[in-house]
Design a protein around this motif. Structure first.
Motif, PDB file in Angstrom:
ATOM      1  N   ASP A  78      41.441  41.814  30.963  1.00  0.00           N
ATOM      2  CA  ASP A  78      40.616  42.771  31.703  1.00  0.00           C
ATOM      3  C   ASP A  78      39.180  42.739  31.199  1.00  0.00           C
ATOM      4  N   PRO A  83      33.355  47.035  33.721  1.00  0.00           N
ATOM      5  CA  PRO A  83      32.383  46.983  34.811  1.00  0.00           C
ATOM      6  C   PRO A  83      30.961  47.119  34.264  1.00  0.00           C
ATOM      7  N   TYR A 118      37.921  45.601  35.645  1.00  0.00           N
ATOM      8  CA  TYR A 118      38.349  44.467  36.448  1.00  0.00           C
ATOM      9  C   TYR A 118      39.423  43.736  35.645  1.00  0.00           C
ATOM     10  N   HIS A 130      42.181  40.051  35.568  1.00  0.00           N
ATOM     11  CA  HIS A 130      42.498  38.713  36.077  1.00  0.00           C
ATOM     12  C   HIS A 130      43.846  38.285  35.511  1.00  0.00           C
ATOM     13  N   ASP A 153      44.291  50.482  42.505  1.00  0.00           N
ATOM     14  CA  ASP A 153      43.719  49.139  42.415  1.00  0.00           C
ATOM     15  C   ASP A 153      43.578  48.494  43.784  1.00  0.00           C
ATOM     16  N   ILE A 206      40.581  45.079  40.958  1.00  0.00           N
ATOM     17  CA  ILE A 206      39.577  46.111  40.663  1.00  0.00           C
ATOM     18  C   ILE A 206      40.333  47.414  40.472  1.00  0.00           C
ATOM     19  N   LEU A 228      33.010  38.910  38.923  1.00  0.00           N
ATOM     20  CA  LEU A 228      32.570  40.119  38.234  1.00  0.00           C
ATOM     21  C   LEU A 228      31.172  40.519  38.685  1.00  0.00           C
ATOM     22  N   SER A 243      31.283  41.660  42.371  1.00  0.00           N
ATOM     23  CA  SER A 243      31.963  42.953  42.496  1.00  0.00           C
ATOM     24  C   SER A 243      31.061  44.078  42.023  1.00  0.00           C
TER      25      SER A 243
END
Length: 257
Positions: A14, A17, A28, A30, A50, A84, A131, A134
């Motif tokens: 993670d 932000p 965020y 992945h 999410d 997210i 990232l 977003s």
């Protein structure tokens, strides 16, 4: 690129932000399962919701509402996901939706009448670009969205201090308890009391992530439970098992740095 925090042997990471988004976006994340086999990841309730995108398939992105109980999520080999995670209460405003309809439910993102995330270009982009993009798009949407600041403030206070009295919070902010409950159902999906219970559990869960299973008594007391027995009962209600079980101990056996 922001440094990620790895879990499950680097399958999950993670990322924080941008600073302006921290009141609105929890993280965020992945997932990249290159292990050669399907992995079942335990996911615990944390009060958030999410939006999840597939990075290496044509499957549609989807929204995951608040979870009131832990789940084992099947993660097939070679899957890549980008998520997210929004702070509690935020996504209801961005999607203009009633979160009661999403509690313990997933729904395709394109089914929402307001979808400010359609501009996010996902396929084949590196995580660093995802990232940055977003952050940019969500900051723009936050600036265009009208929030109910009082209810978000109460949600944040209860998230950080779940031991707070619901009736006292209602009096402090001049909201009738019934109206406060209605607002929680609308923007969170559950009652304030149930939300406080989830956040107390999540406080204990974070303590275990950082400190491991060595001292469950301290974890219990510092998280606001009466004793370890009380903690064990509440933990089992939300996960169906105990922190020392084979399912959950994978999270706690290696404390994060």
């Amino acid at each position: 690129m922001n440094k990620g925090n790895p879990f499950y042997g680097n399958i999950f990471q993670d990322y924080p932000p941008s600073v302006p988004l921290r009141p609105y976006v929890a993280a965020y994340w992945h997932i990249n399962n290159s292990s050669g086999s399907t992995i079942h990841l335990p996911v615990v309730p944390d009060g958030s919701s999410d939006i999840i995108f597939y990075l290496n398939s044509n499957d549609s992105p989807f929204v995951v509402g608040l979870m009131s109980r832990a789940q084992l999520i099947e993660t097939p080999d070679a899957i890549q996901l980008f998520g997210i995670r929004f702070c509690p209460g935020v996504l209801s405003f961005l999607l203009e939706t009633d979160m009661r309809e999403l509690t313990n439910i997933t729904r395709p993102l394109d089914q929402f009448s307001r979808n400010p995330f359609g501009r996010l270009r996902i396929k084949k982009n590196p995580v660093s670009q995802l990232l940055a993009e977003s952050n940019r798009i969500i900051e723009e949407e936050i600036n265009k969205t009208t929030f109910h600041d009082t209810i978000l403030t109460i949600i944040r206070k209860l998230s950080s201090s779940p031991e707070l009295s619901i009736s006292s919070l209602a009096r402090e902010y001049g909201i009738h308890p019934k109206n406060l409950e209605r607002l929680f159902y609308r923007h969170i999906g559950i009652s304030p009391k149930k939300f406080g219970g989830i956040m107390r559990f999540y406080k204990a869960h974070k303590h275990l992530l950082h400190n491991g299973l060595q001292d469950l008594v301290t974890t219990s007391l510092e998280s606001g439970y009466f004793d370890q027995s009380h903690f064990n009962r509440e933990y089992k209600k939300l996960t169906g098992t105990h922190p020392t079980s084979n399912t959950m101990s994978i999270l706690y056996n290696t404390p994060s740095e």
